[in-house]
Design an enzyme around this catalytic site. Structure first.
Site, short mmCIF file in Angstrom:
data_model
loop_
_atom_site.label_atom_id
_atom_site.label_comp_id
_atom_site.label_asym_id
_atom_site.label_seq_id
_atom_site.Cartn_x
_atom_site.Cartn_y
_atom_site.Cartn_z
N TYR A 14 37.58 46.83 58.63
CA TYR A 14 38.47 46.02 57.92
C TYR A 14 39.41 45.21 58.62
O TYR A 14 39.68 44.17 58.57
CB TYR A 14 39.05 46.61 56.74
CG TYR A 14 37.83 46.64 55.36
CD1 TYR A 14 37.42 45.84 54.79
CD2 TYR A 14 37.07 47.97 55.48
CE1 TYR A 14 36.17 45.70 53.82
CE2 TYR A 14 36.15 48.19 54.62
CZ TYR A 14 35.62 47.03 54.02
OH TYR A 14 34.73 47.15 52.86
N VAL A 28 35.87 38.41 50.13
CA VAL A 28 37.19 38.97 50.35
C VAL A 28 38.15 38.33 51.02
O VAL A 28 39.27 38.42 51.36
CB VAL A 28 36.90 40.46 50.97
CG1 VAL A 28 36.52 41.41 49.93
CG2 VAL A 28 36.55 40.51 52.16
N HIS A 85 35.28 41.31 43.99
CA HIS A 85 35.41 42.24 45.08
C HIS A 85 36.66 42.64 45.87
O HIS A 85 36.74 42.79 46.78
CB HIS A 85 34.11 42.03 46.04
CG HIS A 85 33.00 42.05 45.30
ND1 HIS A 85 31.57 41.74 46.06
CD2 HIS A 85 32.33 42.50 44.29
CE1 HIS A 85 30.63 42.06 45.20
NE2 HIS A 85 31.08 42.48 44.19
N SER A 97 23.16 36.00 47.85
CA SER A 97 21.66 36.26 47.97
C SER A 97 21.27 36.97 46.59
O SER A 97 20.10 37.30 46.59
CB SER A 97 21.43 37.34 49.02
OG SER A 97 22.08 38.40 48.71
N ALA A 143 26.15 24.80 52.64
CA ALA A 143 27.03 24.70 51.70
C ALA A 143 28.10 23.46 51.89
O ALA A 143 28.27 22.61 51.17
CB ALA A 143 27.73 25.67 51.52
#
Ligand code: OAD
Length: 233
Positions: A57, A94, A109, A177, A219
């Site tokens: 992370y 996130v 999330h 997805s 996008a």
């Protein structure tokens, strides 16, 4: 714009941030092709090896901190600002690129830029680098973890999200997805409530056939075009 489309609920996934340089999970070279999610994104993995999970992370947080919102995040911010109907953005991401573009988003999330204490539940701004032995600023327990939702944990704000899906006139899933629940089930909930449903994605997803309408393309191109057409309707 006089026409009011009603409530628009937008669900975003990793594909919306891909062109900001943040990798997706399941595409070629994606995060879960390089890491075992059981090791780095589950409570059991964290208990087994907190150092490894923090390293994972920390790297993602540093990467995200250097990323800029792209034309898709900016178009969604424009939609929220200029559309006379309510616009609700729910993200599985996130990163904080929706906020950087000027939008509030429901982070189902969690967020990379927040830390939480596994002992007392305190939440604070995460430093760029966290360590397993860092004490919680409130209870001082060395139990700090990223404030993200791991597999096997319950996503955030599910009651609020259910309320929004139940009253949505339009539901749009962008760059996801459709492989992770409960988010993958939102299209069916919105459809049951009578919403028109749209998928915007680079390629067909696992759940494409559930949507009334599909828009294919990156996008940064397809989201601004869709927002423009909606605001000019
Ligand atoms: P995935 O990696 O599963 O899917 C990314 C989707 O984005 C795919 O459908 C791609 O076709 C699409 N995509 C890629 N680049 C794009 C682009 N430039 N424009 C538009 N679409 C593009 O990511 P998510 O669906 O977000 O959860 O994954 C869902 C959850 O699984 C994540 O929140 C994370 C992960 O494991 C947790 O860690 C709990």
């Amino acid at each position: 714009m006089d026409w009011n489309p009603g409530k628009i609920v937008v669900l975003t996934g990793a594909g919306v941030s891909a062109e900001s340089g943040l990798g997706t999970f399941r595409d070629a070279g994606g995060v879960w092709t390089r890491y075992d999610l059981n090791e780095v994104a589950t409570p059991e993995g964290f208990r087994r090896d907190p150092i490894k999970v923090h390293e994972f992370y920390n790297a993602r947080r540093k990467n995200a901190a250097g990323a800029k919102p792209n034309a898709a995040h900016e178009a969604l911010a424009r939609l929220e600002r200029d559309c006379p109907g309510e616009v609700v953005i729910i993200t599985q991401n996130v990163d904080s690129l929706h906020e950087a573009a000027g939008t509030a988003a429901i982070h189902m999330h969690g967020r990379l830029d927040r830390a939480t204490c596994a002992s007392c539940g305190a939440v604070w701004d995460a430093p760029l680098e966290m360590h397993a032995a860092d004490p919680c600023p409130e209870c001082l327990e060395p139990a700090t973890r990223p404030d993200v939702v791991w597999f096997g944990e319950v996503p955030r704000a599910l009651d609020d999200i259910a309320g929004h899906l139940d009253t949505a006139a339009v539901f749009v899933a962008i760059g996801t997805s459709g492989q992770v629940h409960p988010a993958a089930g939102f299209v069916s909930e919105a459809k049951r409530a009578g919403a028109h449903t749209i998928e915007i994605n680079l390629a067909p997803s696992d759940i494409s056939e559930l949507f009334h309408q599909r828009i294919e393309g990156p996008a940064t191109q397809s989201v601004p075009l869709w927002v423009e057409s909606l605001l000019n309707a």
